[in-house]
Design a protein around this motif. Sequence first.
Motif: not given
Length: 154
Positions: A118-129
């Motif tokens: 709910d912060s506006g960040d993208d979970l899949e991008r965070w995981l892939a990083a």
Amino acid sequence: MSGRPPIDGAADLLRAQMRVGHLSSPTTTEDAWSAFARFGRLRFSTADSPDVDGLLFQYGVYAFDGPEAFSLDLTRQFDVLDDEGDHDHFVQVHCELVYEPVPALAALGNFSSWFFHDSGDDLERWLAAFTARDAWAVIREHSPVKVEVYRETV
């Protein structure tokens, strides 16, 4: 949020995700990461606020319960609010992987990164990083000597 599981069952849901992948014994780093990613995609019954449901990826060499060891700690943190909607305490669900402190792992140093639903960040991008990091290639080549899923109140 109705229809979402309560945070009281979060540790059991993470353990279930660990079983979904039919994890071998001992658990591999990749198996634990895949289970944590699935767990991270689940949404729980929390307030709609950008800081109440967070994921933490952290690693480093620590001596928490004995001699130094390399630890990869995958954590889900929930901010539990009181009746007025103010912070009361945190509930953390950990998937901690402990490795022998071999030089290649120790050379990685310490690292941590947060993601909040709910912060506006993208979970899949965070995981892939993380799987794109050079450090991930080093960590995944080693087998944990201990894997523990637990819940704590902080």
